[in-house]
Design a protein around this motif. Sequence first.
Motif, PDB file in Angstrom:
ATOM      1  N   THR A  78      41.440  43.512  34.646  1.00 10.71           N
ATOM      2  CA  THR A  78      41.261  42.105  34.951  1.00 10.71           C
ATOM      3  C   THR A  78      42.207  41.739  36.085  1.00 10.71           C
ATOM      4  O   THR A  78      42.920  42.602  36.603  1.00 10.71           O
ATOM      5  CB  THR A  78      41.518  41.232  33.703  1.00 10.71           C
ATOM      6  N   GLU A  79      42.178  40.461  36.450  1.00  7.45           N
ATOM      7  CA  GLU A  79      43.075  40.019  37.508  1.00  7.45           C
ATOM      8  C   GLU A  79      43.944  38.907  36.947  1.00  7.45           C
ATOM      9  O   GLU A  79      43.474  38.083  36.161  1.00  7.45           O
ATOM     10  CB  GLU A  79      42.221  39.481  38.662  1.00  7.45           C
ATOM     11  N   PHE A  80      45.208  38.912  37.325  1.00 10.08           N
ATOM     12  CA  PHE A  80      46.130  37.857  36.882  1.00 10.08           C
ATOM     13  C   PHE A  80      47.057  37.551  38.034  1.00 10.08           C
ATOM     14  O   PHE A  80      47.653  38.450  38.619  1.00 10.08           O
ATOM     15  CB  PHE A  80      46.927  38.349  35.669  1.00 10.08           C
ATOM     16  N   TYR A  81      47.162  36.285  38.381  1.00 10.82           N
ATOM     17  CA  TYR A  81      48.004  35.839  39.475  1.00 10.82           C
ATOM     18  C   TYR A  81      47.730  36.663  40.744  1.00 10.82           C
ATOM     19  O   TYR A  81      48.652  37.078  41.448  1.00 10.82           O
ATOM     20  CB  TYR A  81      49.483  35.905  39.058  1.00 10.82           C
ATOM     21  N   GLY A  82      46.452  36.960  40.947  1.00 13.68           N
ATOM     22  CA  GLY A  82      46.038  37.694  42.153  1.00 13.68           C
ATOM     23  C   GLY A  82      46.349  39.179  42.131  1.00 13.68           C
ATOM     24  O   GLY A  82      46.197  39.865  43.138  1.00 13.68           O
ATOM     25  N   LEU A  83      46.786  39.684  40.963  1.00  7.20           N
ATOM     26  CA  LEU A  83      47.141  41.099  40.879  1.00  7.20           C
ATOM     27  C   LEU A  83      46.231  41.801  39.871  1.00  7.20           C
ATOM     28  O   LEU A  83      45.756  41.188  38.925  1.00  7.20           O
ATOM     29  CB  LEU A  83      48.600  41.247  40.400  1.00  7.20           C
ATOM     30  N   PRO A  84      46.001  43.117  40.080  1.00  6.07           N
ATOM     31  CA  PRO A  84      45.158  43.846  39.135  1.00  6.07           C
ATOM     32  C   PRO A  84      45.939  44.244  37.876  1.00  6.07           C
ATOM     33  O   PRO A  84      47.109  44.637  37.961  1.00  6.07           O
ATOM     34  CB  PRO A  84      44.776  45.108  39.933  1.00  6.07           C
ATOM     35  N   PHE A  85      45.312  44.120  36.727  1.00  6.55           N
ATOM     36  CA  PHE A  85      45.936  44.546  35.470  1.00  6.55           C
ATOM     37  C   PHE A  85      44.944  45.333  34.633  1.00  6.55           C
ATOM     38  O   PHE A  85      43.789  44.949  34.479  1.00  6.55           O
ATOM     39  CB  PHE A  85      46.423  43.327  34.652  1.00  6.55           C
ATOM     40  N   LYS A  86      45.440  46.438  34.090  1.00  5.01           N
ATOM     41  CA  LYS A  86      44.664  47.222  33.166  1.00  5.01           C
ATOM     42  C   LYS A  86      44.791  46.556  31.783  1.00  5.01           C
ATOM     43  O   LYS A  86      45.898  46.117  31.427  1.00  5.01           O
ATOM     44  CB  LYS A  86      45.348  48.605  33.154  1.00  5.01           C
ATOM     45  N   VAL A  87      43.711  46.451  31.039  1.00  4.02           N
ATOM     46  CA  VAL A  87      43.802  45.894  29.684  1.00  4.02           C
ATOM     47  C   VAL A  87      42.963  46.723  28.709  1.00  4.02           C
ATOM     48  O   VAL A  87      41.962  47.321  29.094  1.00  4.02           O
ATOM     49  CB  VAL A  87      43.307  44.422  29.601  1.00  4.02           C
ATOM     50  N   ASP A  88      43.415  46.759  27.468  1.00  5.74           N
ATOM     51  CA  ASP A  88      42.576  47.276  26.387  1.00  5.74           C
ATOM     52  C   ASP A  88      42.856  46.460  25.131  1.00  5.74           C
ATOM     53  O   ASP A  88      43.598  45.470  25.182  1.00  5.74           O
ATOM     54  CB  ASP A  88      42.765  48.789  26.189  1.00  5.74           C
ATOM     55  N   GLU A  89      42.260  46.881  24.006  1.00  6.50           N
ATOM     56  CA  GLU A  89      42.325  46.071  22.785  1.00  6.50           C
ATOM     57  C   GLU A  89      43.743  45.923  22.215  1.00  6.50           C
ATOM     58  O   GLU A  89      43.952  45.193  21.256  1.00  6.50           O
ATOM     59  CB  GLU A  89      41.401  46.658  21.710  1.00  6.50           C
ATOM     60  N   ASN A  90      44.707  46.620  22.784  1.00  9.18           N
ATOM     61  CA  ASN A  90      46.089  46.490  22.292  1.00  9.18           C
ATOM     62  C   ASN A  90      46.842  45.341  22.926  1.00  9.18           C
ATOM     63  O   ASN A  90      47.969  45.047  22.536  1.00  9.18           O
ATOM     64  CB  ASN A  90      46.857  47.791  22.559  1.00  9.18           C
ATOM     65  N   VAL A  91      46.239  44.727  23.926  1.00  8.07           N
ATOM     66  CA  VAL A  91      46.932  43.610  24.595  1.00  8.07           C
ATOM     67  C   VAL A  91      45.986  42.429  24.750  1.00  8.07           C
ATOM     68  O   VAL A  91      44.771  42.602  24.860  1.00  8.07           O
ATOM     69  CB  VAL A  91      47.475  44.021  25.992  1.00  8.07           C
ATOM     70  N   LEU A  92      46.568  41.229  24.756  1.00 11.92           N
ATOM     71  CA  LEU A  92      45.760  40.034  25.012  1.00 11.92           C
ATOM     72  C   LEU A  92      45.231  40.090  26.434  1.00 11.92           C
ATOM     73  O   LEU A  92      45.901  40.613  27.323  1.00 11.92           O
ATOM     74  CB  LEU A  92      46.624  38.774  24.926  1.00 11.92           C
ATOM     75  N   ILE A  93      44.065  39.495  26.628  1.00 12.02           N
ATOM     76  CA  ILE A  93      43.574  39.316  27.991  1.00 12.02           C
ATOM     77  C   ILE A  93      44.374  38.163  28.593  1.00 12.02           C
ATOM     78  O   ILE A  93      44.455  37.088  27.998  1.00 12.02           O
ATOM     79  CB  ILE A  93      42.065  38.984  27.964  1.00 12.02           C
ATOM     80  N   PRO A  94      45.020  38.392  29.733  1.00  9.31           N
ATOM     81  CA  PRO A  94      45.829  37.321  30.322  1.00  9.31           C
ATOM     82  C   PRO A  94      45.002  36.060  30.560  1.00  9.31           C
ATOM     83  O   PRO A  94      43.850  36.140  30.978  1.00  9.31           O
ATOM     84  CB  PRO A  94      46.300  37.916  31.645  1.00  9.31           C
ATOM     85  N   ARG A  95      45.643  34.906  30.269  1.00  3.15           N
ATOM     86  CA  ARG A  95      44.930  33.620  30.360  1.00  3.15           C
ATOM     87  C   ARG A  95      45.375  32.832  31.604  1.00  3.15           C
ATOM     88  O   ARG A  95      46.529  32.936  32.033  1.00  3.15           O
ATOM     89  CB  ARG A  95      45.268  32.748  29.145  1.00  3.15           C
ATOM     90  N   PRO A  96      44.496  31.973  32.107  1.00  5.35           N
ATOM     91  CA  PRO A  96      44.858  31.133  33.256  1.00  5.35           C
ATOM     92  C   PRO A  96      46.069  30.236  32.974  1.00  5.35           C
ATOM     93  O   PRO A  96      46.862  29.968  33.879  1.00  5.35           O
ATOM     94  CB  PRO A  96      43.616  30.274  33.508  1.00  5.35           C
TER      95      PRO A  96
END
Length: 299
Positions: A78-96
């Motif tokens: 996903t993208e957060f604050y204009g940066l790429p982030f890897k996510v899986d079920e062990n972490v929350l999806i970053p929110r706006p």
Amino acid sequence: MVLKELQVIFHKELDAIYGENEVDSFFYLCTEHYLDVPRIQLTLEPELAITKPETETFFKALEHLKQQKPIQYLLGETEFYGLPFKVDENVLIPRPETEELVDLIIKQCTERSRSASENNPIKILDIGTGSGCIAISLAKNLPSAEVYALDLSQDALKIAKDNAKLNKVKVNFVEADILNESTWNLFFENLEFDVITSNPPYVRELEKQEISPNVLDNEPHLALFVADDNPLIFYKTITNFAIEKLKPNGQLYFEINQYLGEETKQLLVDAQFEKIELLKDLNGNDRMLKGCKALEIKL
Ligand code: GLN
């Protein structure tokens, strides 16, 4: 198969669940991720065809989306604050909302970070880092800061470390449970911070019915929920930690439960923090709380 036909199938199968616009954005995220085909190319080349294995990948994604699996977990990014982030079920999806918290910290710390000397950089700690989105975007945007991030989940820390690498920043990760002092007291023995921040679990069990099924069925409950009878447990613990571990004039920044703004603020008042501000997110809900540790604590 022609990509446009696939897009029609996505709409036919998913519009009733997500609405047309969201399905469009899912489809374009998939074409970018699986095919490296940007949105514009689809408009310019309506007859663009894809191979059979590629078509199968899209149908698999469609199945998952039908079951309301979040697209970020599906694509693993996903993208957060204009940066790429890897996510899986062990972490929350970053929110706006959390991007707003990061933005606030960056705006308020840029000056402080710049004026700190090279051998005495400002030190920042993120408690309950999850994917690392807060710590990493701070490290990226406050390049002279020394950033620390703590989490109790080994699986989350693995993702956070990958994300630090992906974004080419150095973050000092600590595996510890903030609620259990014996897991971190040695690590923090000789450390003091200019900034402590946290987006800890804050959703009460009683608020579960407000949480949408795609969140409830997929995201880690460990990162979301707190007991109804002690919903501020993390805020109390972290405020006490900050009394010990923030430098005088150091800043504490929280993301908070919108329904508990005043109660959470009171914790900082009781701890004699100064310049306390309760701030709203883009939806107009109480979401951020900041305070400055007093130079002197009155007994
Ligand atoms: N904001 C998140 C949600 O909407 C909750 C994050 C948290 O508990 N820290 O589900």
